[in-house]
Design an enzyme around this catalytic site. Structure first.
Site, PDB file in Angstrom:
ATOM      1  N   LYS A 280       0.845  -1.193   0.000  1.00 13.09           N
ATOM      2  CA  LYS A 280       0.000   0.000   0.000  1.00 13.09           C
ATOM      3  C   LYS A 280       0.882   1.244   0.000  1.00 13.09           C
ATOM      4  O   LYS A 280       1.954   1.233   0.598  1.00 13.09           O
ATOM      5  CB  LYS A 280      -0.876   0.022   1.249  1.00 13.09           C
ATOM      6  CG  LYS A 280      -1.996  -0.994   1.266  1.00 13.09           C
ATOM      7  CD  LYS A 280      -2.771  -0.913   2.566  1.00 13.09           C
ATOM      8  CE  LYS A 280      -3.844  -1.983   2.682  1.00 13.09           C
ATOM      9  NZ  LYS A 280      -4.944  -1.859   1.733  1.00 13.09           N
ATOM     10  N   ARG A 355     -10.181 -11.889   2.195  1.00  9.83           N
ATOM     11  CA  ARG A 355     -11.010 -12.997   1.693  1.00  9.83           C
ATOM     12  C   ARG A 355     -10.256 -14.327   1.780  1.00  9.83           C
ATOM     13  O   ARG A 355     -10.871 -15.383   1.923  1.00  9.83           O
ATOM     14  CB  ARG A 355     -11.463 -12.679   0.263  1.00  9.83           C
ATOM     15  CG  ARG A 355     -10.330 -12.495  -0.718  1.00  9.83           C
ATOM     16  CD  ARG A 355     -10.761 -11.763  -1.993  1.00  9.83           C
ATOM     17  NE  ARG A 355     -10.887 -10.320  -1.775  1.00  9.83           N
ATOM     18  CZ  ARG A 355     -11.247  -9.454  -2.711  1.00  9.83           C
ATOM     19  NH1 ARG A 355     -11.565  -9.875  -3.925  1.00  9.83           N
ATOM     20  NH2 ARG A 355     -11.328  -8.164  -2.446  1.00  9.83           N
TER      21      ARG A 355
HETATM   22  N1  BES Z   1      -8.109  -4.000   4.606  1.00 12.63           N
HETATM   23  C1  BES Z   1      -8.318  -3.588   3.271  1.00 12.63           C
HETATM   24  C2  BES Z   1      -9.647  -2.870   3.079  1.00 12.63           C
HETATM   25  C3  BES Z   1      -9.814  -1.545   3.753  1.00 12.63           C
HETATM   26  C4  BES Z   1      -9.590  -0.368   3.054  1.00 12.63           C
HETATM   27  C5  BES Z   1     -10.228  -1.455   5.049  1.00 12.63           C
HETATM   28  C6  BES Z   1      -9.778   0.856   3.657  1.00 12.63           C
HETATM   29  C7  BES Z   1     -10.406  -0.231   5.677  1.00 12.63           C
HETATM   30  C8  BES Z   1     -10.193   0.926   4.975  1.00 12.63           C
HETATM   31  C9  BES Z   1      -8.306  -4.806   2.342  1.00 12.63           C
HETATM   32  O1  BES Z   1      -7.492  -5.855   2.727  1.00 12.63           O
HETATM   33  C10 BES Z   1      -7.810  -4.346   1.031  1.00 12.63           C
HETATM   34  O2  BES Z   1      -6.659  -3.996   0.944  1.00 12.63           O
HETATM   35  N2  BES Z   1      -8.656  -4.381   0.025  1.00 12.63           N
HETATM   36  C11 BES Z   1      -8.308  -3.991  -1.282  1.00 12.63           C
HETATM   37  C12 BES Z   1      -8.823  -5.061  -2.217  1.00 12.63           C
HETATM   38  C13 BES Z   1      -8.331  -4.920  -3.624  1.00 12.63           C
HETATM   39  C14 BES Z   1      -6.853  -5.201  -3.690  1.00 12.63           C
HETATM   40  C15 BES Z   1      -9.102  -5.885  -4.491  1.00 12.63           C
HETATM   41  C16 BES Z   1      -8.989  -2.647  -1.564  1.00 12.63           C
HETATM   42  O3  BES Z   1     -10.092  -2.436  -1.100  1.00 12.63           O
HETATM   43  O4  BES Z   1      -8.363  -1.826  -2.227  1.00 12.63           O
HETATM   44 MN    MN Z   2      -5.498  -5.634   2.013  1.00  9.52          MN
END
Ligand code: BES
Ligand code: MN
Ligand code: ZN
Length: 501
Positions: A280, A355
């Site tokens: 990230k 997931r």
């Molecule tokens: N933990 C994150 C989702 C999240 C984002 C929680 C903002 C709280 C605040 C999750 O693991 C994630 O990174 N999701 C990605 C999925 C994508 C790579 C398909 C996302 O939402 O960008």
């Molecule tokens: Mn994630």
């Protein structure tokens, strides 16, 4: 326990400071004369309470608005401060309003340890009113402070509830129930507020281990070796890059007497989500990724209340705990993980890790033949984009289970909105090399994540809560204190209470 010595975490670091705070609160229905602040509910209709010794005109001139959420503190030369507490229209005052009203009173008196709130009203359900007032007053005073050298606020110690025309026994019963459900939320908040270095997967498992005997549920902890034996390739795969071991924590609650049904609760427990190899960027959003275990925290919080809320169903919980880290041993894009049960999953993005840890638990819940599954996860940024920070995304494959969650949501004021499990998007998860991939397309990210989970759920009645948006609040908002909200803990408790086969 693996702990970074550089952080010099003291041995007596309080794991659950909010629980200590909550256990220091006493709710009484007969005033003991010790109140430092006296709140008097002022409705939009009817008379202003005489004890205020102020006319409605005087209150209005002083800028007071009798809406729920508004207060006016009237200091006096001696005796307790008087607080006019907006209560809205008499006919509109429901549990949500009472919770909000108590929260605003509690915040207005945040420098006071002993407070009294008097509401002159004919309550249809005095115990329910007392529960909502207790929840609102206590949750509003929650603060996560163990890492601050000095704290400005004062802990709440006595809440005296004066509900005229209500029996003391009803007030006491509701207050006790309110403290139990507030406990669920406070524990969930504490866990999510704790910095990631202070709360590893091993730590949360140890905390669960200590809570189980105290609050009436069994705890079984699965370490890396046990997870290998179980074939939990999702949790193990996500954990691969980490210096910390993963933990799966299985919680079992069994009521006295024959259970009415069996409910499975699954929580995402990513102790810190760096994204892994799909790292990230360092924007402020990622400061929040210590809360990526908010789902697991909500499930564990709810479990601490099941016995005392006299839930009649069997409830089994799975907390899927690890961090998601980049390193030379990390799982990689293109890797194929094998879920418990044998399904192969192509990893197209290591940041879609939630997931992957959830899938193993869903398979395990199905093996136990639970009557329904509710899972809760900070799963997608898309849920936050779609519904913002106040409302969680709800998906499901079964009307009854979805309704159970919606009704629990309304009663607890933890808002949810159902989104469609659009089967047309399922093809986005197809993989050329494995049974399924962990990444959907550019749009409807919350839906494709839910569709991924539904692949493992099969026909079991199921509801899924995506709490990425609601896991935290930037500012105090009624009874939600800034920081982790504990969203879902009270909702899951309520759903478990109402669950029947
Ligand atoms: N933990 C994150 C989702 C999240 C984002 C929680 C903002 C709280 C605040 C999750 O693991 C994630 O990174 N999701 C990605 C999925 C994508 C790579 C398909 C996302 O939402 O960008
Ligand atoms: Mn994630
Ligand atoms: Zn995540």
């Amino acid at each position: 326990m693996t702990r970074n010595p550089a952080k010099l975490i003291p041995a007596d670091f309080p794991a659950l400071p909010g629980l200590d705070f909550l256990e220091g609160v006493r709710v009484i229905s007969t005033p003991d004369g010790g109140a430092e602040a006296l709140g008097l509910a002022v409705f939009e209709d009817g008379d202003v309470p005489g004890q205020l010794e102020l006319s409605r005109e005087a209150l209005t001139r002083a800028g007071f608005d009798p809406k729920v959420g508004k207060t006016l503190v009237v200091p006096r030369p001696s005796g307790p401060d008087l607080v006019a507490v907006g209560a809205g229209k008499r006919a509109d005052l429901d549990a949500t309003g009472l919770r909000d009203l108590a929260a605003s009173f509690s915040r207005a008196t945040s420098r006071r340890e002993h407070v009294e709130l008097v509401i002159d009203h004919e309550f249809a359900d005095p115990a329910g009113a007392s529960q909502a007032l207790t929840e609102g007053a206590v949750l509003a005073r929650y603060r996560y402070t163990p890492l601050k050298s000095e704290r400005k606020d004062v802990p709440l110690r006595t809440l005296s509830l004066g509900l005229t025309r209500a029996l003391d026994a009803h007030i006491a019963k509701g207050a006790a129930a309110g403290l139990v459900s507030a406990r669920a939320a406070v524990i969930a908040r504490d866990l999510a507020n704790t910095p990631p270095g202070h709360l590893t997967a091993t730590d949360i498992a140890n905390i669960a281990d200590r809570l189980g005997p105290r609050f009436g549920f069994d705890v079984e902890v699965f370490d890396r070796k046990a997870l290998i034996e179980l074939g939990c390739g999702g949790l193990l795969g996500v954990n691969q890059g980490s210096a910390e071991e993963p933990r799966m924590v299985k919680l079992t609650y069994q009521p006295q007497g024959a259970p009415s049904a069996h409910l499975g609760l699954i929580g995402k427990g990513i102790m810190y989500d760096s994204g892994g190899i799909s790292l990230k960027p360092s924007d402020p959003m990622h400061l929040l990724m210590k809360m990526d275990m908010g789902g697991a925290a909500a499930v564990l919080g709810a479990f601490t209340a099941l016995r005392d809320a006299e839930v009649t169903a069997n409830v089994t919980g799975w907390l899927m705990c690890t961090d998601n880290m980049p390193s030379g041993t990390s799982y990689k894009l293109g890797d194929v993980l094998v879920a418990r049960g044998g399904t192969t999953v192509e990893v197209k993005n290591t940041d879609a890790e939630g997931r992957l840890v959830m899938m193993d638990a869903i398979v395990l819940a199905n093996e136990e033949k639970v009557d329904a599954i509710i899972d809760i996860a900070t799963l997608t940024g898309a849920a936050l984009m779609a519904l913002g920070p106040s409302t969680a995304a709800l998906f499901g494959n079964d009307e009854t289970t979805v309704r159970l969650v919606k009704e629990a949501s309304a009663l607890t004021d933890e808002p949810v909105w159902e989104l469609p499990l659009e089967q047309k998007y399922r093809a986005q998860l197809d993989s050329a090399v494995a049974d399924i991939s962990n990444l959907g397309g550019k749009y409807a990210g919350a839906t494709t994540a839910a569709l991924f989970l539904s692949h493992f759920v099969g026909e079991t009645p199921w509801a899924h809560l995506d709490i990425a948006g609601t896991m935290q609040t930037e500012n105090d908002d009624s009874w939600r204190s800034a920081g982790a909200t504990g969203f879902g803990a009270r909702l899951l408790l309520q759903a478990a209470s109402a669950f029947r086969r």
